[in-house]
Design a protein around this motif. Structure first.
Motif, PDB file in Angstrom:
ATOM      1  N   ARG A 144      -2.058  40.368   8.903  1.00  0.00           N
ATOM      2  CA  ARG A 144      -3.022  41.915   8.173  1.00  0.00           C
ATOM      3  C   ARG A 144      -4.515  41.911   8.110  1.00  0.00           C
ATOM      4  NH1 ARG A 144       0.230  45.238   6.014  1.00  0.00           N
ATOM      5  NH2 ARG A 144       2.756  44.675   5.356  1.00  0.00           N
ATOM      6  N   SER A 145      -4.953  40.841   7.998  1.00  0.00           N
ATOM      7  CA  SER A 145      -6.190  40.444   8.559  1.00  0.00           C
ATOM      8  C   SER A 145      -7.235  40.881   9.910  1.00  0.00           C
ATOM      9  CB  SER A 145      -7.029  38.868   7.871  1.00  0.00           C
ATOM     10  OG  SER A 145      -6.870  38.371   9.160  1.00  0.00           O
ATOM     11  N   THR A 146      -6.369  41.421  11.252  1.00  0.00           N
ATOM     12  CA  THR A 146      -6.568  40.959  12.005  1.00  0.00           C
ATOM     13  C   THR A 146      -5.921  43.157  12.339  1.00  0.00           C
ATOM     14  OG1 THR A 146      -6.501  38.715  12.434  1.00  0.00           O
ATOM     15  CG2 THR A 146      -6.762  40.295  14.163  1.00  0.00           C
ATOM     16  N   GLN A 147      -6.621  43.718  13.297  1.00  0.00           N
ATOM     17  CA  GLN A 147      -6.538  44.923  13.394  1.00  0.00           C
ATOM     18  C   GLN A 147      -7.238  45.203  15.133  1.00  0.00           C
ATOM     19  OE1 GLN A 147      -7.712  47.613  10.411  1.00  0.00           O
ATOM     20  NE2 GLN A 147      -6.139  47.508   9.952  1.00  0.00           N
ATOM     21  N   LEU A 148      -6.101  45.146  15.882  1.00  0.00           N
ATOM     22  CA  LEU A 148      -6.696  45.503  17.315  1.00  0.00           C
ATOM     23  C   LEU A 148      -6.137  46.868  17.671  1.00  0.00           C
ATOM     24  CD1 LEU A 148      -4.431  41.956  18.709  1.00  0.00           C
ATOM     25  CD2 LEU A 148      -6.620  42.337  18.479  1.00  0.00           C
ATOM     26  N   THR A 149      -7.409  47.850  18.113  1.00  0.00           N
ATOM     27  CA  THR A 149      -7.843  48.990  19.221  1.00  0.00           C
ATOM     28  C   THR A 149      -7.213  48.728  20.282  1.00  0.00           C
ATOM     29  OG1 THR A 149      -8.609  49.243  16.698  1.00  0.00           O
ATOM     30  CG2 THR A 149      -8.717  51.574  18.576  1.00  0.00           C
ATOM     31  N   LEU A 150      -6.344  49.956  20.120  1.00  0.00           N
ATOM     32  CA  LEU A 150      -5.344  50.199  21.743  1.00  0.00           C
ATOM     33  C   LEU A 150      -5.702  51.899  22.162  1.00  0.00           C
ATOM     34  CD1 LEU A 150      -2.623  48.267  22.703  1.00  0.00           C
ATOM     35  CD2 LEU A 150      -4.319  47.532  23.191  1.00  0.00           C
ATOM     36  N   MET A 151      -6.400  52.265  22.928  1.00  0.00           N
ATOM     37  CA  MET A 151      -6.729  53.498  24.063  1.00  0.00           C
ATOM     38  C   MET A 151      -5.872  54.034  24.846  1.00  0.00           C
ATOM     39  SD  MET A 151     -11.104  53.057  23.448  1.00  0.00           S
ATOM     40  CE  MET A 151     -11.376  54.680  23.621  1.00  0.00           C
ATOM     41  N   PHE A 152      -5.341  55.317  24.474  1.00  0.00           N
ATOM     42  CA  PHE A 152      -4.506  56.310  25.438  1.00  0.00           C
ATOM     43  C   PHE A 152      -5.149  57.482  25.392  1.00  0.00           C
ATOM     44  CE2 PHE A 152      -2.727  52.654  23.558  1.00  0.00           C
ATOM     45  CZ  PHE A 152      -1.651  51.907  24.729  1.00  0.00           C
ATOM     46  N   ASP A 153      -4.690  57.524  26.898  1.00  0.00           N
ATOM     47  CA  ASP A 153      -5.198  59.280  27.111  1.00  0.00           C
ATOM     48  C   ASP A 153      -4.111  60.238  26.139  1.00  0.00           C
ATOM     49  OD1 ASP A 153      -6.746  58.588  29.264  1.00  0.00           O
ATOM     50  OD2 ASP A 153      -5.341  58.242  30.943  1.00  0.00           O
ATOM     51  N   PRO A 154      -4.142  61.021  25.441  1.00  0.00           N
ATOM     52  CA  PRO A 154      -3.464  62.320  24.988  1.00  0.00           C
ATOM     53  C   PRO A 154      -2.037  62.451  25.400  1.00  0.00           C
ATOM     54  CG  PRO A 154      -5.694  63.228  24.592  1.00  0.00           C
ATOM     55  CD  PRO A 154      -5.857  62.211  26.283  1.00  0.00           C
ATOM     56  N   GLU A 155      -2.142  62.132  26.461  1.00  0.00           N
ATOM     57  CA  GLU A 155      -0.822  62.558  27.453  1.00  0.00           C
ATOM     58  C   GLU A 155      -0.030  61.304  27.419  1.00  0.00           C
ATOM     59  OE1 GLU A 155      -3.930  62.245  30.336  1.00  0.00           O
ATOM     60  OE2 GLU A 155      -3.984  63.428  28.499  1.00  0.00           O
ATOM     61  N   HIS A 156      -0.623  60.658  27.539  1.00  0.00           N
ATOM     62  CA  HIS A 156      -0.198  59.213  27.839  1.00  0.00           C
ATOM     63  C   HIS A 156      -0.177  58.110  26.212  1.00  0.00           C
ATOM     64  CE1 HIS A 156       0.934  56.185  30.945  1.00  0.00           C
ATOM     65  NE2 HIS A 156       0.558  55.428  30.687  1.00  0.00           N
ATOM     66  N   ALA A 157       0.261  58.738  25.283  1.00  0.00           N
ATOM     67  CA  ALA A 157       0.004  57.622  23.852  1.00  0.00           C
ATOM     68  C   ALA A 157       1.275  56.589  24.037  1.00  0.00           C
ATOM     69  CB  ALA A 157      -0.385  59.022  22.863  1.00  0.00           C
ATOM     70  N   LEU A 158       0.814  56.110  23.632  1.00  0.00           N
ATOM     71  CA  LEU A 158       1.766  54.719  23.110  1.00  0.00           C
ATOM     72  C   LEU A 158       2.580  55.219  22.138  1.00  0.00           C
ATOM     73  CD1 LEU A 158       1.700  51.845  23.956  1.00  0.00           C
ATOM     74  CD2 LEU A 158       0.619  51.290  21.603  1.00  0.00           C
ATOM     75  N   ASP A 159       2.702  55.861  21.189  1.00  0.00           N
ATOM     76  CA  ASP A 159       3.738  56.130  19.853  1.00  0.00           C
ATOM     77  C   ASP A 159       4.673  56.978  20.944  1.00  0.00           C
ATOM     78  OD1 ASP A 159       1.994  58.482  19.644  1.00  0.00           O
ATOM     79  OD2 ASP A 159       1.440  58.286  18.293  1.00  0.00           O
ATOM     80  N   ASP A 160       4.163  58.115  21.880  1.00  0.00           N
ATOM     81  CA  ASP A 160       5.112  59.055  22.728  1.00  0.00           C
ATOM     82  C   ASP A 160       6.055  58.264  23.635  1.00  0.00           C
ATOM     83  OD1 ASP A 160       4.123  61.145  20.974  1.00  0.00           O
ATOM     84  OD2 ASP A 160       2.740  62.088  22.807  1.00  0.00           O
ATOM     85  N   ARG A 161       5.191  57.000  24.032  1.00  0.00           N
ATOM     86  CA  ARG A 161       5.535  56.589  24.993  1.00  0.00           C
ATOM     87  C   ARG A 161       7.230  55.767  24.283  1.00  0.00           C
ATOM     88  NH1 ARG A 161       2.235  52.701  29.089  1.00  0.00           N
ATOM     89  NH2 ARG A 161       4.428  53.398  30.703  1.00  0.00           N
ATOM     90  N   ILE A 162       6.579  54.770  23.216  1.00  0.00           N
ATOM     91  CA  ILE A 162       7.805  54.075  22.649  1.00  0.00           C
ATOM     92  C   ILE A 162       8.744  54.958  22.075  1.00  0.00           C
ATOM     93  CG2 ILE A 162       7.891  52.225  20.837  1.00  0.00           C
ATOM     94  CD1 ILE A 162       5.000  52.052  21.085  1.00  0.00           C
ATOM     95  N   ALA A 163       8.995  55.845  21.651  1.00  0.00           N
ATOM     96  CA  ALA A 163       9.643  56.579  21.168  1.00  0.00           C
ATOM     97  C   ALA A 163      10.777  57.237  22.147  1.00  0.00           C
ATOM     98  CB  ALA A 163       9.571  57.966  20.634  1.00  0.00           C
ATOM     99  N   MET A 164       9.657  58.075  23.327  1.00  0.00           N
ATOM    100  CA  MET A 164      10.802  58.449  24.362  1.00  0.00           C
ATOM    101  C   MET A 164      11.380  57.480  24.981  1.00  0.00           C
ATOM    102  SD  MET A 164      10.411  61.316  24.459  1.00  0.00           S
ATOM    103  CE  MET A 164      11.021  61.663  26.163  1.00  0.00           C
ATOM    104  N   GLU A 165      11.411  55.840  25.159  1.00  0.00           N
ATOM    105  CA  GLU A 165      11.936  54.903  25.426  1.00  0.00           C
ATOM    106  C   GLU A 165      13.337  55.189  25.389  1.00  0.00           C
ATOM    107  OE1 GLU A 165      11.704  52.270  27.883  1.00  0.00           O
ATOM    108  OE2 GLU A 165      10.305  53.618  29.034  1.00  0.00           O
ATOM    109  N   GLN A 166      13.546  55.195  24.126  1.00  0.00           N
ATOM    110  CA  GLN A 166      14.786  55.377  22.960  1.00  0.00           C
ATOM    111  C   GLN A 166      15.669  56.526  24.649  1.00  0.00           C
ATOM    112  OE1 GLN A 166      15.242  55.660  18.449  1.00  0.00           O
ATOM    113  NE2 GLN A 166      13.078  56.506  19.879  1.00  0.00           N
ATOM    114  N   PHE A 167      15.433  56.928  25.031  1.00  0.00           N
ATOM    115  CA  PHE A 167      16.234  58.142  26.211  1.00  0.00           C
ATOM    116  C   PHE A 167      15.904  57.656  27.464  1.00  0.00           C
ATOM    117  CE2 PHE A 167      14.045  60.576  22.493  1.00  0.00           C
ATOM    118  CZ  PHE A 167      15.462  61.303  21.880  1.00  0.00           C
ATOM    119  N   ALA A 168      15.205  56.730  27.769  1.00  0.00           N
ATOM    120  CA  ALA A 168      15.453  55.949  29.234  1.00  0.00           C
ATOM    121  C   ALA A 168      16.703  55.360  29.921  1.00  0.00           C
ATOM    122  CB  ALA A 168      14.414  55.181  29.304  1.00  0.00           C
ATOM    123  N   VAL A 169      17.527  55.812  31.127  1.00  0.00           N
ATOM    124  CA  VAL A 169      18.506  54.818  31.443  1.00  0.00           C
ATOM    125  C   VAL A 169      18.348  54.523  32.602  1.00  0.00           C
ATOM    126  CG1 VAL A 169      19.906  57.355  30.480  1.00  0.00           C
ATOM    127  CG2 VAL A 169      18.654  57.085  32.683  1.00  0.00           C
TER     128      VAL A 169
END
Length: 262
Positions: A237-262
């Motif tokens: 918890r003493s270390t934080q990393l920041t990743l930047m994403f285009d709004p239409e390519h955001a990491l949280d959306d991509r991870i969520a949509m992986e649940q529907f990948a076939v």
């Protein structure tokens, strides 16, 4: 050649040694002004997921941790944005930022050496020979599996849950879930155990049973320690990393949509 935001944001550029990434870097260097990473506010990374993880680890080693905006010139590029040399200033200005904390792996080898490594995606324990591994698994100092016979086991963060963890049939963890995935790799006994989802404040420990007869290595992302006796894993918890994403390519959306990948 343009100044990004009139020089207010200083960018450094790093690129994978692959021909595609080097060619893209040459084009961007002709279009924009860049600074050394020591003077930068943001790092633009060209390559694949592996190179991005390598760059993050280098920053952790130097204790100079900067936000990263990656563009994919590798294979999968799950942690990257799409490659384009155009509108770089606008894309960085519009990018969404995601902050993640890495895992901290603490290892003691059979020879008594103590080693620590961070891991952004996962920590995995893997058998070194044809012999299956035998592991004792503890959660917060409580033995939950007295003997797991397997090819290995891994602890994955939400950011890493769609990588090796998913290939090992582990769960996809939404970003911000504050959970960790504990996933066995080819478990033999107990055969029906398929892993666990644990709060990220959990400390997970492993003791290698028969470490000489059945040697095991521990890997923190890309860094391997061989012939381990014990391994402890927890969020740093003493270390934080920041990743930047285009709004239409955001990491949280991509991870969520992986649940529907076939």
């Amino acid at each position: 050649m343009s100044n990004l935001d009139a020089g207010e944001i200083r960018l450094a550029l790093v690129a994978s040694p692959t021909p595609a990434a080097q060619s893209a870097a040459t084009e961007l260097r002709q279009r924009h002004e860049w600074v050394d990473i020591a003077q930068a506010d943001i790092v633009v990374v060209l390559g694949g997921d592996g190179f991005l993880l390598q760059t993050l680890h280098q920053m952790l080693d130097r204790r100079r941790i900067l936000p990263i905006y990656g563009m994919n010139l590798g294979t999968v590029g799950f942690l990257m944005n799409e490659w384009s040399p155009d509108l770089l200033e606008l894309r960085i200005a519009r990018a969404r930022r995601f902050t993640v904390s890495p895992l901290r792996m603490e290892v003691e080898t059979v020879g008594g050496e103590k080693i620590e490594h961070p891991a952004i995606n996962e920590v995995s324990l893997l058998r070194e020979t044809r012999e299956t591994a035998k592991l004792e698994v503890c959660v917060n100092k409580r033995v939950v599996l007295a003997e797991l016979v397997c090819d290995g086991i891994l602890v994955a963060t939400p950011a890493g849950s769609t990588a090796y963890n998913l290939s090992a049939h582990g769960p996809i963890l939404p970003l911000g879930s504050e959970m960790l995935a504990l996933t066995p790799i080819s478990p033999f006994r107990p055969r029906r155990w398929r892993g666990a989802i644990l709060p990220e404040r959990t400390r997970i420990s492993f003791r290698v049973l028969e470490p000489v007869k059945r040697p095991v290595s521990a890997v923190a992302d890309q860094r391997e320690v061989r012939d381990v006796a014990t391994v402890s894993v927890a969020i740093d918890r003493s270390t934080q990393l920041t990743l930047m994403f285009d709004p239409e390519h955001a990491l949280d959306d991509r991870i969520a949509m992986e649940q529907f990948a076939v």
